[in-house]
Design a protein around this motif. Structure first.
Motif, PDB file in Angstrom:
ATOM      1  N   MET A   1       4.175 -19.458  11.422  1.00 17.74           N
ATOM      2  CA  MET A   1       3.987 -19.870  10.028  1.00 17.74           C
ATOM      3  C   MET A   1       5.340 -19.793   9.302  1.00 17.74           C
ATOM      4  N   SER A   2       5.781 -20.874   8.741  1.00 15.75           N
ATOM      5  CA  SER A   2       7.094 -20.920   8.091  1.00 15.75           C
ATOM      6  C   SER A   2       7.047 -20.269   6.717  1.00 15.75           C
ATOM      7  N   VAL A   3       8.180 -19.739   6.310  1.00 14.34           N
ATOM      8  CA  VAL A   3       8.303 -19.108   4.996  1.00 14.34           C
ATOM      9  C   VAL A   3       8.949 -20.102   4.054  1.00 14.34           C
ATOM     10  N   THR A   4       8.272 -20.441   3.006  1.00 17.11           N
ATOM     11  CA  THR A   4       8.812 -21.382   2.039  1.00 17.11           C
ATOM     12  C   THR A   4       9.768 -20.681   1.103  1.00 17.11           C
ATOM     13  N   ALA A   5      10.650 -21.482   0.500  1.00 16.51           N
ATOM     14  CA  ALA A   5      11.627 -20.913  -0.440  1.00 16.51           C
ATOM     15  C   ALA A   5      10.941 -20.243  -1.612  1.00 16.51           C
ATOM     16  N   ASN A   6       9.790 -20.805  -2.014  1.00 15.65           N
ATOM     17  CA  ASN A   6       9.089 -20.247  -3.170  1.00 15.65           C
ATOM     18  C   ASN A   6       8.508 -18.867  -2.894  1.00 15.65           C
ATOM     19  N   SER A   7       8.280 -18.577  -1.580  1.00 16.14           N
ATOM     20  CA  SER A   7       7.688 -17.275  -1.257  1.00 16.14           C
ATOM     21  C   SER A   7       8.740 -16.203  -1.027  1.00 16.14           C
ATOM     22  N   LEU A   8      10.006 -16.597  -0.989  1.00 17.87           N
ATOM     23  CA  LEU A   8      11.080 -15.635  -0.784  1.00 17.87           C
ATOM     24  C   LEU A   8      11.395 -14.903  -2.085  1.00 17.87           C
ATOM     25  N   PRO A   9      11.822 -13.641  -1.989  1.00 17.95           N
ATOM     26  CA  PRO A   9      12.273 -12.954  -3.202  1.00 17.95           C
ATOM     27  C   PRO A   9      13.595 -13.542  -3.668  1.00 17.95           C
ATOM     28  N   THR A  10      13.906 -13.377  -4.918  1.00 17.52           N
ATOM     29  CA  THR A  10      15.207 -13.800  -5.420  1.00 17.52           C
ATOM     30  C   THR A  10      16.228 -12.697  -5.162  1.00 17.52           C
ATOM     31  N   GLY A  11      17.499 -13.074  -5.215  1.00 17.16           N
ATOM     32  CA  GLY A  11      18.540 -12.074  -5.048  1.00 17.16           C
ATOM     33  C   GLY A  11      18.462 -10.979  -6.099  1.00 17.16           C
ATOM     34  N   VAL A  12      18.065 -11.347  -7.319  1.00 18.47           N
ATOM     35  CA  VAL A  12      17.904 -10.361  -8.389  1.00 18.47           C
ATOM     36  C   VAL A  12      16.826  -9.351  -8.021  1.00 18.47           C
ATOM     37  N   GLN A  13      15.705  -9.843  -7.467  1.00 20.28           N
ATOM     38  CA  GLN A  13      14.619  -8.948  -7.056  1.00 20.28           C
ATOM     39  C   GLN A  13      15.051  -8.034  -5.914  1.00 20.28           C
ATOM     40  N   VAL A  14      15.875  -8.566  -5.001  1.00 21.00           N
ATOM     41  CA  VAL A  14      16.382  -7.740  -3.906  1.00 21.00           C
ATOM     42  C   VAL A  14      17.192  -6.568  -4.455  1.00 21.00           C
ATOM     43  N   VAL A  15      18.112  -6.866  -5.396  1.00 19.31           N
ATOM     44  CA  VAL A  15      18.938  -5.813  -5.995  1.00 19.31           C
ATOM     45  C   VAL A  15      18.075  -4.794  -6.731  1.00 19.31           C
ATOM     46  N   GLN A  16      17.073  -5.270  -7.458  1.00 22.02           N
ATOM     47  CA  GLN A  16      16.245  -4.389  -8.271  1.00 22.02           C
ATOM     48  C   GLN A  16      15.280  -3.547  -7.440  1.00 22.02           C
ATOM     49  N   ASN A  17      15.077  -3.907  -6.175  1.00 23.04           N
ATOM     50  CA  ASN A  17      14.156  -3.150  -5.323  1.00 23.04           C
ATOM     51  C   ASN A  17      14.859  -2.354  -4.232  1.00 23.04           C
ATOM     52  N   LEU A  18      16.189  -2.285  -4.297  1.00 23.91           N
ATOM     53  CA  LEU A  18      16.926  -1.461  -3.345  1.00 23.91           C
ATOM     54  C   LEU A  18      16.678   0.017  -3.614  1.00 23.91           C
ATOM     55  N   PRO A  19      16.785   0.869  -2.595  1.00 25.95           N
ATOM     56  CA  PRO A  19      16.687   2.312  -2.842  1.00 25.95           C
ATOM     57  C   PRO A  19      17.925   2.809  -3.577  1.00 25.95           C
ATOM     58  N   TRP A  20      17.736   3.847  -4.363  1.00 25.49           N
ATOM     59  CA  TRP A  20      18.859   4.434  -5.087  1.00 25.49           C
ATOM     60  C   TRP A  20      19.725   5.246  -4.137  1.00 25.49           C
ATOM     61  N   ARG A  21      21.017   5.002  -4.175  1.00 26.92           N
ATOM     62  CA  ARG A  21      21.974   5.761  -3.375  1.00 26.92           C
ATOM     63  C   ARG A  21      23.114   6.196  -4.284  1.00 26.92           C
ATOM     64  N   TRP A  22      23.414   7.502  -4.284  1.00 25.54           N
ATOM     65  CA  TRP A  22      24.485   7.997  -5.139  1.00 25.54           C
ATOM     66  C   TRP A  22      25.837   7.406  -4.755  1.00 25.54           C
ATOM     67  N   GLY A  23      25.994   7.065  -3.464  1.00 29.68           N
ATOM     68  CA  GLY A  23      27.250   6.484  -3.035  1.00 29.68           C
ATOM     69  C   GLY A  23      27.386   5.008  -3.373  1.00 29.68           C
ATOM     70  N   VAL A  24      26.317   4.393  -3.882  1.00 30.35           N
ATOM     71  CA  VAL A  24      26.349   2.970  -4.219  1.00 30.35           C
ATOM     72  C   VAL A  24      26.113   2.798  -5.718  1.00 30.35           C
ATOM     73  N   GLN A  25      24.827   2.777  -6.136  1.00 29.51           N
ATOM     74  CA  GLN A  25      24.541   2.620  -7.568  1.00 29.51           C
ATOM     75  C   GLN A  25      25.004   3.833  -8.367  1.00 29.51           C
ATOM     76  N   GLY A  26      24.997   5.014  -7.719  1.00 31.84           N
ATOM     77  CA  GLY A  26      25.412   6.230  -8.420  1.00 31.84           C
ATOM     78  C   GLY A  26      26.862   6.182  -8.865  1.00 31.84           C
ATOM     79  N   LYS A  27      27.722   5.557  -8.046  1.00 32.55           N
ATOM     80  CA  LYS A  27      29.126   5.430  -8.436  1.00 32.55           C
ATOM     81  C   LYS A  27      29.275   4.576  -9.689  1.00 32.55           C
ATOM     82  N   ILE A  28      28.486   3.498  -9.755  1.00 29.46           N
ATOM     83  CA  ILE A  28      28.548   2.625 -10.927  1.00 29.46           C
ATOM     84  C   ILE A  28      28.021   3.356 -12.157  1.00 29.46           C
TER      85      ILE A  28
END
Length: 449
Positions: free
Chosen positions: A1-28
């Protein structure tokens, strides 16, 4: 079953659903928070400098207060201008230039030969640093995962009492060791320049890159975040550029028309709360060293005591996590007027310094419960497309009030007395929270638009 573009998350959603890491978002978070800390440091520095420049140039109290007014008006202008600039040149560049301009003109202020040039340089330094709050909030917010955003953005307020406390502590130490107020300014510039170079390594916001149509660069930032947080790679799409919100909402006319058209009651409540509550806080920060010195306390001791007052505020910020359990309106309705009345008690007890100091520490705790709740509440009152401009204009109004308030305070202090002036300020806060109770909704536990 193919995945359509509409069913994919957006890059913004990917960033917003990443786990919190002090070495990544914590530095910012830390780098952005340091900019916020310098904003607090610079604002509170006015209180330390006023009695010193009065002595240096033989100024009366109201004239010396114009230095603080020029600095805060510069910050108010900078808060508006840099939001728009960040939409054009990017969060990262604006993030960096705000601190560089501040550093250069703070050095110029330390070399100023007269009060007029000193006030001008404080205005320009304030203009640079005034961009830190909207730009830093935007950058930190855009990299922070959704689940942690509320706590992280509330924690940003914790940098304020840190900066305020450092401002008075360093001022006291410099005056104790060197006895030269110009070195107080230079001592703040050195760490600010270090942060400037650290900021060069902060990635650009992918939201800004998408908005500018730089999809390849946006994907590099997003893919790097995914890799560094240890998250499995996923396919995603990028939204169109017009689907990504700007940091600023357009021209002055568009911003004002938008927030007042949305709801004149909510905008009036937001402005009233920001103006009155932060007026009380800025009055305390600006005049407390002078008040304590007039009551007979040594200059260095008065700076140390004001520093401790600001440091206690960090405990208040931690206590503000109760906003998730208790309504925002209820906390503001209690802590806003209470913080003002505690200053009245400070004024009444100046004849007994130990009692005055106790009330001063209580004030530092209570007011820093109030301010983070105020920030959260006002930002939640507006829908997404108006949240930046709604919060930004309320913040600008508070800076204008805080700029002119200390001058009026200085003029009427000898006329009607210290306690009565704090009582008037408390009455303004009380009117604002009553207006809030009648005209604005509760936002706790409500889904944001």
């Amino acid at each position: 079953m193919s995945v359509t573009a509409n069913s994919l998350p957006t890059g913004v959603q990917v960033v917003q659903n990443l786990p919190w890491r002090w070495g990544v978002q914590g530095k910012i978070f830390i780098i952005g928070g340091l900019g916020f800390m310098f904003d607090a440091w610079d604002v509170t520095l006015n209180g330390a400098l006023i009695p010193l420049i009065m002595k240096e140039w033989g100024l009366d109290r109201s004239t010396a207060a114009l230095m603080g007014t020029s600095n805060l008006i510069g910050m108010a202008l900078g808060a508006f201008v840099w939001g728009t600039v960040a939409d054009r040149i990017g969060r990262k560049k604006a993030f960096t230039w705000t601190l560089l301009i501040f550093s250069l003109f703070t050095v110029a202020g330390s070399l100023a030969p007269n009060f007029e040039l000193f006030a001008l340089f404080r205005f320009i330094a304030g203009f640079g640093l005034g961009g830190c709050i909207p730009v830093d909030y935007a950058l930190v917010g855009e990299f922070t995962p959704t689940k942690q955003r509320g706590k992280v953005m509330t924690a940003m307020d914790g940098w304020w009492p840190v900066g305020a406390a450092l401002s008075f502590f360093v001022s006291a130490m410099v005056m104790t060791v060197f006895g030269n107020w110009r070195l107080i300014l230079l001592s703040m510039v050195l760490p600010a320049i270090l942060v400037f170079f650290v900021r060069l390594h902060v990635p650009e916001s992918p939201l800004f890159l998408i908005r500018k149509g730089q999809d390849e660069e946006a994907r590099k930032v997003i893919d790097d975040l995914v890799l560094r947080t240890g998250t499995p790679k996923v396919e995603y799409t990028l939204p169109s550029s017009n689907e990504v919100p700007r940091l600023s909402a357009g021209s002055i006319g568009e911003q004002l028309a938008g927030i007042w058209k949305f709801s004149w009651k909510i905008t009036a409540v937001s402005w009233a709360l920001f103006f009155t509550i932060l007026l009380v806080y800025y009055l305390a920060l600006t005049w407390m060293p002078s008040i304590l010195q007039q009551a007979g306390m040594a200059a260095n001791t008065s700076l140390f005591m004001t520093a401790i007052m600001a440091a206690v505020g960090l405990v208040g910020v931690i206590a503000a996590v109760a906003i998730e359990r208790v309504g925002r309106k209820w906390i503001l309705g209690v802590t806003g007027p209470l913080s003002g009345f505690i200053l009245v008690l400070v004024a009444w007890s100046l004849g007994t310094p130990s009692t005055a100091i106790v009330w001063l520490l209580v004030f530092g705790f209570v007011v820093q419960i109030c301010i983070p709740v105020l920030y959260a509440y006002v930002s939640e009152l507006y829908p997404t497309e108006l949240r930046g401009s709604g919060f930004g204009w309320a913040s600008t109004i508070s800076r204008v009030g805080a700029g002119f308030g200390p001058v009026l305070f200085a003029l009427y202090w000898p006329v009607i007395g210290l306690a009565n002036l704090f009582l008037i300020a408390t009455g303004l806060v009380l009117l604002a929270v009553i207006f809030m109770a009648i005209a604005a909704p509760e936002t706790a536990h409500q889904e944001l638009e």
